[in-house]
Design a protein around this motif. Structure first.
Motif, PDB file in Angstrom:
ATOM      1  N   HIS A  84      29.974  33.090  38.599  1.00 21.20           N
ATOM      2  CA  HIS A  84      29.211  33.571  39.749  1.00 21.20           C
ATOM      3  C   HIS A  84      29.782  32.993  41.040  1.00 21.20           C
ATOM      4  N   SER A 105      34.766  46.696  43.576  1.00 20.28           N
ATOM      5  CA  SER A 105      36.023  45.965  43.710  1.00 20.28           C
ATOM      6  C   SER A 105      36.214  45.540  45.158  1.00 20.28           C
ATOM      7  N   ARG A 153      38.953  39.757  37.689  1.00 19.36           N
ATOM      8  CA  ARG A 153      39.771  39.253  38.797  1.00 19.36           C
ATOM      9  C   ARG A 153      41.235  39.411  38.444  1.00 19.36           C
ATOM     10  N   GLU A 158      27.779  38.063  40.251  1.00 20.26           N
ATOM     11  CA  GLU A 158      28.558  37.862  39.026  1.00 20.26           C
ATOM     12  C   GLU A 158      29.912  38.552  39.120  1.00 20.26           C
ATOM     13  N   VAL A 159      30.943  37.865  38.647  1.00 19.58           N
ATOM     14  CA  VAL A 159      32.302  38.403  38.608  1.00 19.58           C
ATOM     15  C   VAL A 159      32.552  39.019  37.238  1.00 19.58           C
ATOM     16  N   ILE A 218      37.016  30.684  39.006  1.00 16.22           N
ATOM     17  CA  ILE A 218      36.405  32.004  39.190  1.00 16.22           C
ATOM     18  C   ILE A 218      37.057  32.969  38.209  1.00 16.22           C
ATOM     19  N   VAL A 243      38.746  41.190  43.135  1.00 18.27           N
ATOM     20  CA  VAL A 243      37.670  40.805  42.225  1.00 18.27           C
ATOM     21  C   VAL A 243      36.690  41.960  42.113  1.00 18.27           C
ATOM     22  N   GLU A 244      36.116  42.092  40.958  1.00 17.68           N
ATOM     23  CA  GLU A 244      35.059  43.075  40.743  1.00 17.68           C
ATOM     24  C   GLU A 244      33.742  42.329  40.632  1.00 17.68           C
ATOM     25  N   LEU A 245      32.781  42.686  41.491  1.00 15.57           N
ATOM     26  CA  LEU A 245      31.495  42.012  41.548  1.00 15.57           C
ATOM     27  C   LEU A 245      30.383  42.973  41.166  1.00 15.57           C
TER      28      LEU A 245
END
Length: 203
Positions: free
Chosen positions: A126, A110, A156, A152-153, A121, A171-173
Motif C-alpha cells: 500500500h 495505471s 509495478r 493498494e498496488v 513497493i 504502477v497500477e493502483l
C-alpha cells in the motif's frame, strides 16, 4: 483400623475432586481449541477474478475476535462476489478484499511516475498518493496534498529508456470511485504525482 467404605466422607470428597478436575480440563481444552472453518486461497487470486469454491480450500483456524475480518467457509458468501484486491496463495480471504459485481469495486488505474520507487513497493503493498498541482503561470508546483491514503498496488514496472536505463516507473493502483475523478484530473493536468510506501497499511 477400619476398612474404608463407599460411605467414607474422605473417599467421596476425593472422587468429587477428581471429577471436578476432569471437567475443568475438558472445559479448558474446549476453549483453547475453539477453531472455525475459514476460506484460504489455493493459488493467487487476481483483481476482478470470480470467487468460486474450486479456487479455495477450507482451514480450521483460531481467530477469536479477528474472525470478522475474514471470509468464513460458507458457500453463500461466494455468490456474486469477485476479488477487489490481490489475494496471495495460502492466505485467508480478507472481507475487505471481497466486492459485489455491481460496479462499486475499486478500479485499477495505471499511473506513470517520473521517479524510481523503493523496492518495498510491490504488488499487494500500500502507498499514500500525494499530488502537487501545476501552476503554469509561475512555472512551478503547489504544495503537495494527500489524495489517496493507503492505496493498494497491484502492479509495478520500470519504464525503460531504450538505452539500458529507466525513465521512471509505472504502477497500477486500486482507486475507489469517490477518488477516481480527482486522480484522473491530476493526471490530465500534468500534476506531479508522488507515491510513498505505507508500511502500516501493508502489514
Amino acid at each position: 483400623m477400619a476398612r474404608p467404605t463407599w460411605k467414607d466422607p474422605r473417599l467421596l470428597i476425593g472422587i468429587l475432586i477428581v471429577l471436578a478436575s476432569c471437567v475443568g480440563v475438558i472445559a479448558l481444552t474446549s476453549t483453547l481449541d475453539k477453531t472455525v472453518p475459514m476460506y484460504v486461497a489455493k493459488a493467487d487470486i487476481s483483481l476482478g477474478e470470480q470467487l468460486t469454491a474450486e479456487k479455495l480450500t477450507v482451514a480450521n483456524v483460531k481467530l477469536d475476535a479477528l474472525g470478522e475480518r475474514y471470509l468464513a467457509a460458507d458457500p453463500k458468501m461466494l455468490v456474486g462476489h469477485r476479488a477487489n484486491a490481490l489475494i496471495r496463495a495460502g492466505e485467508l480471504i480478507p472481507s475487505s478484499a471481497i466486492g459485489l459485481q455491481d460496479g462499486t469495486n475499486r478500479r485499477p488505474v495505471s499511473v506513470n511516475l517520473s521517479d524510481a520507487l523503493p523496492a518495498a513497493i510491490t504488488a499487494g503493498s500500500h502507498v499514500d498518493v500525494w499530488v502537487s498541482s501545476k501552476d503554469r503561470a509561475a512555472n512551478s508546483f503547489a504544495a503537495p496534498t494527500l489524495l489517496l491514503p493507503a492505496a493498494e498496488v497491484t502492479y509495478r514496472a520500470e519504464r525503460p529508456t531504450g538505452f539500458g536505463g529507466t525513465a521512471g516507473t509505472v504502477v497500477e493502483l486500486l482507486v475507489v470511485d469517490d477518488s477516481l475523478a480527482d486522480l484522473l484530473e491530476a493526471m490530465a493536468n500534468d500534476a506531479r504525482i508522488t507515491v510513498v510506501f505505507n508500511p502500516t497499511a501493508s502489514s
